[in-house]
Design an enzyme around this catalytic site. Structure first.
Site, mmCIF file in Angstrom:
data_model
loop_
_atom_site.group_PDB
_atom_site.id
_atom_site.type_symbol
_atom_site.label_atom_id
_atom_site.label_comp_id
_atom_site.label_asym_id
_atom_site.label_seq_id
_atom_site.Cartn_x
_atom_site.Cartn_y
_atom_site.Cartn_z
ATOM 1 N N GLU A 1 31.845 24.808 -26.620
ATOM 2 C CA GLU A 1 31.704 24.605 -28.056
ATOM 3 C C GLU A 1 30.989 25.770 -28.745
ATOM 4 O O GLU A 1 29.884 26.156 -28.373
ATOM 5 C CB GLU A 1 30.939 23.304 -28.323
ATOM 6 C CG GLU A 1 30.594 23.043 -29.774
ATOM 7 C CD GLU A 1 31.815 22.870 -30.656
ATOM 8 O OE1 GLU A 1 31.773 23.352 -31.802
ATOM 9 O OE2 GLU A 1 32.807 22.261 -30.211
ATOM 10 N N THR B 1 37.692 22.829 -34.159
ATOM 11 C CA THR B 1 37.854 22.430 -32.751
ATOM 12 C C THR B 1 39.211 21.787 -32.501
ATOM 13 O O THR B 1 39.859 22.045 -31.484
ATOM 14 C CB THR B 1 36.735 21.472 -32.343
ATOM 15 O OG1 THR B 1 35.481 22.157 -32.401
ATOM 16 C CG2 THR B 1 36.948 20.940 -30.928
ATOM 17 N N HIS C 1 26.553 22.976 -30.827
ATOM 18 C CA HIS C 1 27.236 22.713 -32.091
ATOM 19 C C HIS C 1 26.227 22.826 -33.227
ATOM 20 O O HIS C 1 25.081 22.416 -33.093
ATOM 21 C CB HIS C 1 27.857 21.305 -32.074
ATOM 22 C CG HIS C 1 28.820 21.042 -33.202
ATOM 23 N ND1 HIS C 1 28.424 21.013 -34.523
ATOM 24 C CD2 HIS C 1 30.153 20.780 -33.202
ATOM 25 C CE1 HIS C 1 29.476 20.754 -35.285
ATOM 26 N NE2 HIS C 1 30.535 20.618 -34.508
#
Length: 725
Positions: free
Chosen positions: A264, A309, A426
């Site tokens: 991520e 994403t 994130h």
């Protein structure tokens, strides 16, 4: 005296409208010049148009209230329009801070579906000074509450209202003419490619209306699509995009498990980066740096749009791009026809499949999308026991996700195709407890909390991946698998790029569009244990290329498939990377976006003055980029794969898949029981003994959790020697 006169103006209907127009104009300009960097231009005329574009559109809608006779309804109408205008401006401010883009109909409707379903409100980038965007409403409310102003009883008549509407419409028309004269076919063409044009020349409201119209048109187009539309895409793929595999690489990973690890928000800039003399990602560095079994790519770019994403997932699973605006998953995913990796692997080579994710299944509409893709299992937040120790704003932490997945991973039939969606790294890069931070790693002191925290959570992600790799090796899965690691999109953007530049040793004063483009590089590594020819490739590539690359490594033909990527190991690749904003990069040129007027040298990042030959080359690349994105958009928006089924492929039946905890546990247990001695699961390979105890972590809380689960579970475990603390 002046203040009293201004307050007296607010006693009139036209005065309250003028006040509302003035404040919406001021806060729109505040957003234009302090938040929306993409609007900035070298053309003075652009700034003049930006100064006037909020006026006509806003005034027209507010003047509509002059048609209302009843005073209560008039003031209610003014309030509602003012509120909507303020929400439009401020909503775009918040969205731009995170995504560097403007709100669209798709993001608004898709985002609304996320609220209350795993969305963390504390992650919204609100600043204390944002109160200024609501100052006018606060002032008016106080003036009415203290009876400094009163409602105007006088209705000025329909002729006056008509004159006011005509005048405001004339201002907007002049604005529209100036914008279209500056950028030809502003609404009819440019608006479909880049929202920057419409916002810069017409404003936020006209952009949303324009986008809403094109969204409607797209929906209508989908309803009218035919097989002949698909044939054009198919011919384009055969002529321009399909490449046969490199014979030396074809089938190297055949019949191996496939483990996709989604890193991520991890940028390539972090690979080999040292902060205070310490590596941010030491384990990933060990894989990347000439590891004999790892094929690494130094110029691999994310190609996501507003879907972030979900766009990355879509490209890796289907080799098609995300949408121009919004997320394909949220807008089209519930009804889209996919020919995706899990279904292809299952039907061609008998793979089982699963996704492990720390957030809820409804986020980005994943539950419906994964069913349509043919994923057999989806282990989302409902499978994990959350607490203050193991969760962040976006789901359970990476180390816990890897550990908690093991009781399910070991029940999957091999070969399997699994994807791990990590979340700890994130935005806003918070959530780690002090005891979870590596005491031997000290982050930067840039003065920007987001940048400093980014290095901490990236380091945590790196440690978590290492722990999982150690488990894979101890359990015997490593040698039987191919492990793919990829970053989904950038982690740092906007105002944080300059502190980030300083932290990584770059000069923030020299930071510009070319550097921002290079920040779109993300890690991409393929680990095939047992290979000895691993290397670092400088080949330009992107997320769209992963699927055919992996298929060829697994020995699967792509000659009859509709995929826009090109195998990263194939010869004669088209040597450019297309970005979702229609910019591109080649070995010699960078064009940051379709609206960019300046080209940059890929190596030096310096602005270029192109020769006639170079200009022709750039135009040719732009043509190819536009065609590539247009074809992908046509395929997805019209759902053209419903008209085509490749030989050997059976359309996915999403109703076959249920992702509830009870149904999943029952299905896995029944599979083990039915197959019995024929079971190929890791659990069966170890004689029914769990491998959870092989997950060795330095996190005391997670270690305690693992031991507790092992003690509570009657299932036998593999005897191990644990590390001395």
């Amino acid at each position: 005296m002046v203040v009293k006169k201004k307050i007296q103006l607010l006693h009139t209907r036209i005065g309250i409208i003028g006040f509302s127009v003035g404040f919406i104009w001021l806060k729109t300009l505040l957003a234009y010049f302090t938040e929306f960097q993409h609007l900035h231009s070298e053309n003075v005329a652009d700034y003049l148009i930006m100064l006037i574009n909020p006026i006509g559109f806003t005034a027209f809608f507010l003047c509509l209230t002059l048609l209302i006779k009843r005073k209560e309804l008039f003031y209610l109408g003014v309030l509602m329009i003012n509120l909507i205008g303020s929400l439009l401006v401020y909503g775009n401010v918040l969205y731009f801070r995170e995504f560097q883009d403007f709100l669209s109909v798709n993001t608004i409707t898709g985002g609304a579906g996320m609220m209350g379903h795993g969305f963390d409100y504390s992650s919204i980038p609100i600043h204390p000074l944002d109160l200024i965007y609501w100052l006018d409403l606060i002032i008016i409310g106080l003036l009415f509450a203290t009876k400094k102003i009163k409602m105007d009883e006088h209705f000025q008549g329909f002729p006056f209202a008509f004159k006011a509407l005509t005048f405001s419409f004339m201002i907007f028309s002049l604005n529209f003419w100036a914008g279209d004269a500056t950028e030809h076919r502003l609404v009819s063409r440019q608006a479909q490619y880049d929202d920057t044009y419409v916002v810069r020349y017409l404003g936020l409201g006209p952009w949303l209306l324009t986008n809403g119209w094109y969204t409607h048109v797209a929906n209508q187009t989908r309803a009218l699509a035919s097989k002949s539309d698909f044939t054009k895409v198919q011919e384009y793929i055969k002529k321009e995009r399909y490449l046969s595999p490199d014979v030396k690489m074809e089938g190297l990973a055949k019949n191996r498990n496939v483990i996709m690890i989604h890193l991520e928000s991890l940028q390539q800039d972090l690979i080999n980066l040292k902060i205070n003399g310490q590596e941010v990602t030491p384990f990933l560095n060990s894989l990347y740096n000439n590891n004999p079994s790892v094929y690494s790519f130094s110029n691999f770019f994310n190609q996501v749009g507003q879907g972030k994403t979900s766009d990355a997932e879509n490209m890796l699973e289907t080799s098609t791009f995300g949408l121009p605006t919004g997320s394909l998953f949220t807008q089209l995913g519930s009804t889209q026809t996919f020919q995706a990796m899990p279904a292809i692997l299952n039907q061609t080579q008998g793979y089982s499949s699963a996704v492990f994710h720390g957030n809820v299944g409804s986020f980005y509409n994943r539950t419906n999308v994964y069913r349509n893709m043919g994923y057999q299992n989806f282990f989302a937040q409902n499978f994990w026991s959350e607490n203050d120790q193991n969760k962040t704003a976006w789901g359970i932490k990476d180390n816990y996700l890897f550990a908690d997945s093991i009781p399910y991973l070991e029940q999957l039939q091999q070969p399997f195709y699994v994807k791990y969606l990590t979340v700890t790294n994130h935005l806003p890069y918070t959530g780690l407890l002090p005891e979870e931070e590596d005491p031997n790693f000290t982050t930067s002191h840039s003065g920007d909390a987001e940048v400093d925290n980014y290095f901490l959570t990236a380091h945590y992600l790196d440690q978590s991946v290492k722990t999982f790799f150690d488990y894979l090796k101890a359990s015997g899965l490593y040698q039987k698998s191919v492990i793919v690691l990829y970053g989904d999109h950038y982690g740092i953007s906007g105002a944080d790029t300059k502190p980030f530049a300083s932290a990584i040793g770059e000069n923030p004063q020299n930071w510009g569009d070319a550097q921002d483009t290079m920040m779109q590089r993300v890690p991409f590594m393929i680990d095939i244990p047992g290979r000895t020819d691993g290397h670092i490739s400088d080949e330009l590539g992107g997320e769209i290329d992963v699927m055919p690359t992996l298929e060829h490594l697994l020995g699967i033909s792509t000659s009859n498939k509709i995929q826009f990527g090109q195998d990263l190991f194939s010869k004669n690749r088209q040597n450019f990377v297309a970005f979702r904003n229609r910019g591109f990069i080649t070995p010699t040129l960078i064009k940051p976006s379709a609206t960019s007027k300046v080209y940059y040298d890929t190596k030096t990042k310096a602005p270029l003055t192109l020769t006639a030959q170079e200009q022709k080359y750039a135009q040719n690349i732009q043509k190819k980029v536009n065609q590539l994105l247009d074809m992908s958009d046509t395929l997805n928006t019209e759902d053209l794969l419903r008209f085509y089924t490749p030989s050997g492929f059976t359309p996915v039946q999403p109703t076959k898949y249920t992702y509830t905890v009870s149904a999943t546990q029952k299905r896995l247990a029944q599979s083990e029981k039915t197959l019995n001695a024929r079971s190929t699961s890791l659990l069966s390979a170890h004689g029914g003994m769990t491998t959870l105890g092989l997950y060795k972590t330095e996190d005391p809380a997670l270690e305690t959790q693992i031991q507790s689960l092992l003690n509570q579970n009657d299932q036998p475990q593999i005897p191990i020697k644990r590390k001395e603390k």
